[in-house]
Design a protein around this motif. Structure first.
Motif, PDB file in Angstrom:
ATOM      1  N   PRO A   1      -6.102   4.456   4.693  1.00  0.00           N
ATOM      2  CA  PRO A   1      -4.914   3.830   5.279  1.00  0.00           C
ATOM      3  C   PRO A   1      -5.244   2.794   6.348  1.00  0.00           C
ATOM      4  O   PRO A   1      -6.374   2.704   6.811  1.00  0.00           O
ATOM      5  CB  PRO A   1      -4.140   5.007   5.874  1.00  0.00           C
ATOM      6  CG  PRO A   1      -5.074   6.135   5.922  1.00  0.00           C
ATOM      7  CD  PRO A   1      -6.273   5.841   5.105  1.00  0.00           C
TER       8      PRO A   1
ATOM      9  N   GLU B   1     -12.005  10.863   0.860  1.00  0.00           N
ATOM     10  CA  GLU B   1     -11.318  10.131  -0.204  1.00  0.00           C
ATOM     11  C   GLU B   1     -12.233   9.817  -1.382  1.00  0.00           C
ATOM     12  O   GLU B   1     -11.788   9.811  -2.520  1.00  0.00           O
ATOM     13  CB  GLU B   1     -10.731   8.834   0.357  1.00  0.00           C
ATOM     14  CG  GLU B   1      -9.784   9.039   1.538  1.00  0.00           C
ATOM     15  CD  GLU B   1      -8.484   9.721   1.145  1.00  0.00           C
ATOM     16  OE1 GLU B   1      -8.060   9.565  -0.013  1.00  0.00           O
ATOM     17  OE2 GLU B   1      -7.897  10.431   1.986  1.00  0.00           O
TER      18      GLU B   1
ATOM     19  N   LEU C   1       4.722   6.480  -0.909  1.00  0.00           N
ATOM     20  CA  LEU C   1       5.385   6.831   0.345  1.00  0.00           C
ATOM     21  C   LEU C   1       6.648   6.023   0.547  1.00  0.00           C
ATOM     22  O   LEU C   1       7.407   6.278   1.471  1.00  0.00           O
ATOM     23  CB  LEU C   1       4.438   6.572   1.525  1.00  0.00           C
ATOM     24  CG  LEU C   1       3.135   7.353   1.469  1.00  0.00           C
ATOM     25  CD1 LEU C   1       2.218   6.969   2.607  1.00  0.00           C
ATOM     26  CD2 LEU C   1       3.423   8.840   1.507  1.00  0.00           C
TER      27      LEU C   1
ATOM     28  N   SER D   1      -5.628  21.456  -5.468  1.00  0.00           N
ATOM     29  CA  SER D   1      -5.705  22.544  -6.435  1.00  0.00           C
ATOM     30  C   SER D   1      -4.612  23.576  -6.162  1.00  0.00           C
ATOM     31  O   SER D   1      -4.817  24.754  -6.309  1.00  0.00           O
ATOM     32  CB  SER D   1      -7.073  23.186  -6.366  1.00  0.00           C
ATOM     33  OG  SER D   1      -7.433  23.385  -5.025  1.00  0.00           O
ATOM     34  N   ARG D   2      -3.485  23.105  -5.727  1.00  0.00           N
ATOM     35  CA  ARG D   2      -2.435  24.048  -5.335  1.00  0.00           C
ATOM     36  C   ARG D   2      -2.019  24.933  -6.496  1.00  0.00           C
ATOM     37  O   ARG D   2      -1.804  26.119  -6.348  1.00  0.00           O
ATOM     38  CB  ARG D   2      -1.224  23.272  -4.823  1.00  0.00           C
ATOM     39  CG  ARG D   2      -0.226  24.178  -4.151  1.00  0.00           C
ATOM     40  CD  ARG D   2       1.062  23.440  -3.905  1.00  0.00           C
ATOM     41  NE  ARG D   2       0.872  22.355  -2.961  1.00  0.00           N
ATOM     42  CZ  ARG D   2       1.594  21.242  -2.986  1.00  0.00           C
ATOM     43  NH1 ARG D   2       2.529  21.073  -3.904  1.00  0.00           N
ATOM     44  NH2 ARG D   2       1.396  20.300  -2.105  1.00  0.00           N
TER      45      ARG D   2
ATOM     46  N   GLU E   1      -2.985   7.445  10.724  1.00  0.00           N
ATOM     47  CA  GLU E   1      -2.650   7.736   9.330  1.00  0.00           C
ATOM     48  C   GLU E   1      -3.792   8.408   8.580  1.00  0.00           C
ATOM     49  O   GLU E   1      -3.573   9.127   7.619  1.00  0.00           O
ATOM     50  CB  GLU E   1      -2.274   6.429   8.615  1.00  0.00           C
ATOM     51  CG  GLU E   1      -1.013   5.808   9.150  1.00  0.00           C
ATOM     52  CD  GLU E   1      -0.867   4.341   8.762  1.00  0.00           C
ATOM     53  OE1 GLU E   1       0.238   3.808   8.869  1.00  0.00           O
ATOM     54  OE2 GLU E   1      -1.864   3.727   8.348  1.00  0.00           O
ATOM     55  N   GLY E   2      -5.008   8.165   9.046  1.00  0.00           N
ATOM     56  CA  GLY E   2      -6.165   8.647   8.302  1.00  0.00           C
ATOM     57  C   GLY E   2      -6.633  10.021   8.720  1.00  0.00           C
ATOM     58  O   GLY E   2      -7.140  10.786   7.904  1.00  0.00           O
TER      59      GLY E   2
ATOM     60  N   ALA F   1       3.970  11.419  -3.960  1.00  0.00           N
ATOM     61  CA  ALA F   1       2.682  11.017  -3.393  1.00  0.00           C
ATOM     62  C   ALA F   1       1.603  12.033  -3.737  1.00  0.00           C
ATOM     63  O   ALA F   1       0.472  11.677  -4.047  1.00  0.00           O
ATOM     64  CB  ALA F   1       2.811  10.860  -1.882  1.00  0.00           C
ATOM     65  N   GLY F   2       1.965  13.316  -3.699  1.00  0.00           N
ATOM     66  CA  GLY F   2       0.989  14.359  -3.975  1.00  0.00           C
ATOM     67  C   GLY F   2       0.483  14.312  -5.405  1.00  0.00           C
ATOM     68  O   GLY F   2      -0.718  14.435  -5.663  1.00  0.00           O
TER      69      GLY F   2
ATOM     70  N   ARG G   1      -1.992  11.605  -5.923  1.00  0.00           N
ATOM     71  CA  ARG G   1      -3.308  12.003  -5.440  1.00  0.00           C
ATOM     72  C   ARG G   1      -4.031  12.814  -6.509  1.00  0.00           C
ATOM     73  O   ARG G   1      -5.218  12.630  -6.736  1.00  0.00           O
ATOM     74  CB  ARG G   1      -3.176  12.853  -4.174  1.00  0.00           C
ATOM     75  CG  ARG G   1      -2.625  12.129  -2.971  1.00  0.00           C
ATOM     76  CD  ARG G   1      -3.426  10.924  -2.634  1.00  0.00           C
ATOM     77  NE  ARG G   1      -3.489  10.699  -1.213  1.00  0.00           N
ATOM     78  CZ  ARG G   1      -4.625  10.426  -0.559  1.00  0.00           C
ATOM     79  NH1 ARG G   1      -5.763  10.360  -1.206  1.00  0.00           N
ATOM     80  NH2 ARG G   1      -4.617  10.212   0.721  1.00  0.00           N
TER      81      ARG G   1
ATOM     82  N   LEU H   1      -6.674  20.867  -0.059  1.00  0.00           N
ATOM     83  CA  LEU H   1      -5.537  21.781   0.118  1.00  0.00           C
ATOM     84  C   LEU H   1      -4.456  21.517  -0.915  1.00  0.00           C
ATOM     85  O   LEU H   1      -3.843  22.440  -1.424  1.00  0.00           O
ATOM     86  CB  LEU H   1      -4.942  21.645   1.521  1.00  0.00           C
ATOM     87  CG  LEU H   1      -5.841  22.104   2.657  1.00  0.00           C
ATOM     88  CD1 LEU H   1      -5.142  21.918   3.985  1.00  0.00           C
ATOM     89  CD2 LEU H   1      -6.242  23.545   2.474  1.00  0.00           C
ATOM     90  N   ILE H   2      -4.189  20.241  -1.205  1.00  0.00           N
ATOM     91  CA  ILE H   2      -3.156  20.003  -2.210  1.00  0.00           C
ATOM     92  C   ILE H   2      -3.747  19.902  -3.604  1.00  0.00           C
ATOM     93  O   ILE H   2      -3.110  20.254  -4.568  1.00  0.00           O
ATOM     94  CB  ILE H   2      -2.351  18.706  -1.949  1.00  0.00           C
ATOM     95  CG1 ILE H   2      -3.268  17.509  -1.847  1.00  0.00           C
ATOM     96  CG2 ILE H   2      -1.441  18.824  -0.788  1.00  0.00           C
ATOM     97  CD1 ILE H   2      -2.556  16.211  -2.150  1.00  0.00           C
TER      98      ILE H   2
ATOM     99  N   VAL I   1       0.834  -1.203   0.000  1.00  0.00           N
ATOM    100  CA  VAL I   1       0.000   0.000   0.000  1.00  0.00           C
ATOM    101  C   VAL I   1       0.870   1.254   0.000  1.00  0.00           C
ATOM    102  O   VAL I   1       0.617   2.191  -0.764  1.00  0.00           O
ATOM    103  CB  VAL I   1      -0.963  -0.010   1.211  1.00  0.00           C
ATOM    104  CG1 VAL I   1      -1.684   1.317   1.323  1.00  0.00           C
ATOM    105  CG2 VAL I   1      -1.954  -1.145   1.080  1.00  0.00           C
ATOM    106  N   SER I   2       1.936   1.270   0.800  1.00  0.00           N
ATOM    107  CA  SER I   2       2.718   2.510   0.798  1.00  0.00           C
ATOM    108  C   SER I   2       3.506   2.677  -0.500  1.00  0.00           C
ATOM    109  O   SER I   2       3.807   3.802  -0.878  1.00  0.00           O
ATOM    110  CB  SER I   2       3.622   2.658   2.032  1.00  0.00           C
ATOM    111  OG  SER I   2       3.993   1.450   2.567  1.00  0.00           O
TER     112      SER I   2
ATOM    113  N   ALA J   1      -8.317  18.149   3.795  1.00  0.00           N
ATOM    114  CA  ALA J   1      -6.895  17.906   3.525  1.00  0.00           C
ATOM    115  C   ALA J   1      -6.602  17.727   2.034  1.00  0.00           C
ATOM    116  O   ALA J   1      -5.659  18.317   1.507  1.00  0.00           O
ATOM    117  CB  ALA J   1      -6.431  16.683   4.306  1.00  0.00           C
TER     118      ALA J   1
END
Lengths: 348, 530
Positions: free
Chosen positions: B367, B444, B335, B393-394, B373-374, B355-356, B359, B390-391, B329-330, B387
């Motif tokens: 997780p 998610e 990760l 649409s950076r 982790e979640g 990782a980003g 996503r 936040l990433i 999984v990681s 969360a």
């Protein structure tokens, strides 16, 4: 909300308790407590020039304290403000003396920029060690502070020493009056607007930007942040850079403001007091402003007190230390409690 | 069995348990377990995760007081939950996770943790070395006594644990999953050492996961399932591996038990934006090509794993925990770096992609450990829920965000997923387990999802919440997403998966298509040979 109120109340209680304990110690030592506290009020507010002196001391505390608050937001205990403050001031001084015939509106921003960049660099080294190797940043930033103090000492006693200086302590040349943004009092509209603007920007960053919220997530739970695809190392590095930038800027403001030159070991505790300022301010921007003014007032009173009473100024340093101690205890206790409740829930 | 069998000190079994029961709230960790283990033999204890093996070990070692029942060692009844008494009775334990202090030298660590009396508080290094040199040589160790524990390889650390345990002149040695971290060669060496100990009259109790290892070492075997002793202790020579594997897995028909639970509640994953009609295009959403990765402290790395997940498919990953599921999984999440092979997500090579970025490409994760982790337990609900926003649409938008907007979106999503909460500002640790999982799903399973990797998504949830999560996964499949479901709940895997792979020692040991044969899956998980 009630949780927030409770934290403010317990912090205020710690400050109050510090006053009580200090009063008790002074009473036992045979000083008049009433005199001491009226001296504090006088020395921080009512005496001529006292209020502006309080603000003057609040300014570096606020800038460095904001850097500490930013660091904590992402979970880093960056206590290296003192060193970052010193190297920032040195960089600004170097720019200014090297370009002393330049126009002030250009030289001063350049000096400030140099201070910001140097402060960043001073903070990024421990930051890199932290995100790359997991080195404890409390130790490294603290040690970097001592190196920063030695850099200042070297520069003021060596390459930047004022050759015509007669004093016992090594000091640099004065920068030309045209480059000063305040008079000797250290307070002017320019400085207040500048520092207020920086505080507003920090607030905006922490509370209203994606990056600020990302930092909060990293600070609260880096594992979760990683699983969310956040580059935790990058966030950490930027965070250290920001803390260093703020402390470096404080160094430049000190130079262009009240100091006008650099003296070996000037303002020797401001970087450490700033950590307490940020903690008392509960790591929020507004709280840090309030705490900076409070500690600025205390600093002003410490300088003023020997003039009006026979009390040695260490009596107030005692108060100061008491606040630092009790607030840190409260902070650590709260952290431990949180960690413990977290562990409990994981086990079940 | 040609090994000499010295009689137990009191003539009876070395260890005798009578109706042991240990309960954590509603969970039966152990229930009515009675067993006799003869002296001077090697006894294997097997079972799935959570079957009660470690709890049994703790009860025997005095680390856990049983609620009911009693333990006799060498004929004497042990006071419940008394480590010292168990040790004095000659019982020594080698724990699952090593307990020697990493910064100590071998000699120091052994002296510190040795259970025998007479340790002096002041010592000379040479004396210390001489003493332990002797003990080490005795068990065939060849480790320099001045080496630091942290510099030793895993198997040496483990043999030191055994040396430490035996230095107290233990007559009974208990090992809790000692092979979990060992390579096959190191496992063989360990077994050889255990056989020699048995021949000297030591009773060995060993918790194992793999039937191949049981076959290699055990004189008798006992099987625990759901806290109960379901088989044995029985002579290894008298039982087939198939019977053991069935006893471990249990052979109850799975699917019927869950169907139709909590039918009033329909999950509505917010995937309305352009749902793919089911099964029209069999796009491969995830492909692992001969992927290997480095081992971690707790798990083997991946060993040349081939795996793919197509659109509209749920692929199950079964396996005894600790066989590389975490690494899998990681690695997919980005990760953990791969050492070999490539990871392809949505048709594009993602091997070196952060990782980003993964996503952003539509990878979503549930997780393993939802509380660490979640979610961030101390952060407010809205921030936990936001969360990904936040990433996600950076780059496109201004760095400023509207907190009010985020809170509103979070509230909408949580209402949609029926998270029960009072205020979006309350910290996430105020939610129950099932609600935390709903919160994670609400984050998610948002628009943009292409591929979901769900790790133990129903672990620890109650019946209703479990049903809800499973229906959500089926709904996703219906809408054309790909799902990789890692679970240790075989019923769940059989019920949901279109295909199933079994992980074993970091590799894919077997692949199955529905309908599944539980005993074949069980054999692959435990490495049984019929």
């Amino acid at each position: 909300m009630t949780d927030g109120l409770q934290r403010w109340a317990s912090t205020a209680a710690m400050v109050g308790l510090s006053f009580l304990l200090t009063a008790a110690i002074l009473q036992v030592s045979g000083y008049g407590v009433g005199d001491v506290f009226s001296g504090v009020i006088e020395g921080s507010i009512t005496a001529p020039g006292a209020a502006s002196s309080s603000i003057r001391w609040a300014i570096p505390l606020l800038l460095i304290g904001l850097g500490v608050a930013v660091g904590f937001r992402a979970g880093f205990f960056n206590v290296g403000g003192q060193g970052q403050f010193y190297v920032g001031a040195c960089a600004a001084l170097a720019v200014t003396l090297g370009w002393s015939d330049g126009p002030a509106p250009l030289v001063i921003p350049c000096g400030m920029l140099a201070a910001v960049v140097t402060g960043m660099a001073w903070s990024l080294l421990p930051g890199y060690l932290r995100v790359r190797f997991g080195t404890d940043e409390v130790l490294t930033t603290l040690m970097m502070s001592f190196i920063g103090a030695l850099v200042l000492q070297y520069l003021t006693a060596g390459p930047m020493r004022n050759p015509s200086g007669t004093g016992q302590t090594a000091a640099s040349e004065r920068i030309p009056e045209a480059f000063r943004i305040t008079d000797g009092s250290g307070v002017s509209t320019t400085v207040v607007v500048l520092v207020g603007g920086v505080a507003a920007l920090v607030w905006l960053l922490l509370e209203r930007t994606r990056f600020g919220m990302t930092m909060t997530l990293v600070g609260r739970n880096p594992t979760m942040a990683r699983w969310q695809g956040i580059d935790v190392r990058r966030v950490g590095l930027i965070n250290f850079a920001l803390s260093g930038a703020l402390a470096g800027l404080a160094g430049a403001v000190e130079l262009y403001g009240p100091a006008g030159r650099l003296v070996t070991g000037f303002s020797p505790e401001v970087g450490f007091t700033a950590v307490v300022v940020a903690l008392v301010g509960l790591l929020s921007v507004g709280g840090t402003i309030v705490a900076a003014v409070f500690f600025g007032g205390l600093q002003s009173a410490i300088l003023f007190l020997p003039i009006v009473t026979d009390l040695p100024s260490p009596a107030l340093v005692l108060l100061h230390g008491m606040v630092a101690f009790l607030v840190t205890v409260r902070f650590r206790a709260a952290r431990r409690q949180r960690a413990a409740s977290g562990a409990e829930a994981r086990a079940s | 069995m040609t090994a000499p069998r010295p009689p137990g000190p009191a003539g009876g079994p070395a260890v005798r348990c009578r109706s042991l029961g240990v309960y954590f709230g509603a969970v039966r960790a152990l229930h009515d377990v009675s067993l006799d283990l003869a002296a001077g033999r090697i006894h294997a204890v097997v079972g799935q995760n959570g079957a009660g093996k470690s709890t049994l070990a703790k009860v025997l070692g005095g680390l856990q007081a049983p609620k009911t029942g009693e333990v006799h060692i060498a004929g004497r009844r042990l006071p419940a939950g008394d480590v010292r008494a168990a040790r004095d009775a000659g019982f020594a334990m080698v724990h699952q996770h090593f307990s020697l202090p990493p910064s100590f030298t071998v000699a120091e660590a052994l002296e510190l943790t040795a259970a025998r009396g007479g340790s002096r508080s002041i010592y000379r290094r040479t004396d210390l070395h001489r003493r332990w040199q002797h003990e080490l040589a005795d068990v065939g160790g060849e480790t320099a006594l001045s080496t630091r524990i942290r510099d030793l390889p895993v198997e040496t650390r483990q043999s030191l644990e055994i040396v430490r345990a035996l230095a107290s002149e233990a007559r009974i040695l208990m090992l809790d999953e000692p092979t979990a971290l060992l390579t096959p060669a190191a496992t063989d060496a360990l077994f050889e050492r255990l056989r020699r100990l048995r021949d000297r009259g030591v009773t060995v109790i060993i918790v194992l996961h793999k039937l191949r290892e049981v076959a290699a070492i055990a004189d008798t075997v006992s099987v625990l399932r759901d806290g109960e002793l379901v088989l044995g202790p029985i002579e290894w020579s008298e039982v087939s591996q198939g019977r053991i594997s069935d006893a471990i897995v249990g052979s109850a028909p799975a699917a019927e038990r869950i169907a139709g639970v909590g039918a009033g509640e329909t999950p509505r994953p917010g995937l309305s934006e352009g749902p793919t009609p089911p099964n029209t295009n069999k796009r491969t959403l995830l492909e692992l090509v001969r992927v290997s990765s480095r081992e971690s402290a707790f798990e083997p790395g991946l060993r040349s794993v081939d795996l793919n997940v197509e659109a509209g498919q749920i692929v199950g990953v079964a396996g005894v925990e600790g066989n590389g599921q975490r690494a899998l999984v990681s690695t997919i999440a980005g990760l953990q770096p791969v050492t070999e092979g490539s990871v392809i997500i949505g048709g594009a090579d993602a091997t070196g992609v952060s990782a980003g970025r993964r996503r952003l490409q539509g990878l979503r994760l549930v997780p393993f450990d939802r509380n660490s982790e979640g979610i961030s337990r101390s952060a407010p609900l809205w921030l936990n829920q936001s969360a990904l926003r936040l990433i996600a649409s950076r780059r496109q938008r201004s760095p400023l965000v509207s907190v009010r907007g985020l809170k509103r979106q979070a509230a909408e999503a949580m209402d949609h997923w029926r998270v029960r909460y009072d205020s979006v500002a309350q910290p996430a640790d105020s939610l129950s387990g099932g609600n935390v999982q709903r919160l994670i799903l609400s984050r998610e399973l948002a628009p943009g999802l292409e591929l979901l990797v769900a790790a133990q998504p129903t672990r620890g949830l109650d019946f209703a919440a479990t049903g809800f999560v499973r229906r959500s996964l089926r709904e996703l499949r219906q809408q054309g997403a790909g799902v990789l479901l890692v679970s240790s709940d075989l019923d769940e895997l059989f019920e949901l998966s279109d295909r199933l792979v079994v992980m074993y020692g970091g590799g894919v040991a077997a692949r199955f298509e529905a309908p599944y044969d539980p005993s074949a899956v069980g054999d692959a998980m435990t490495g049984a040979v019929r």
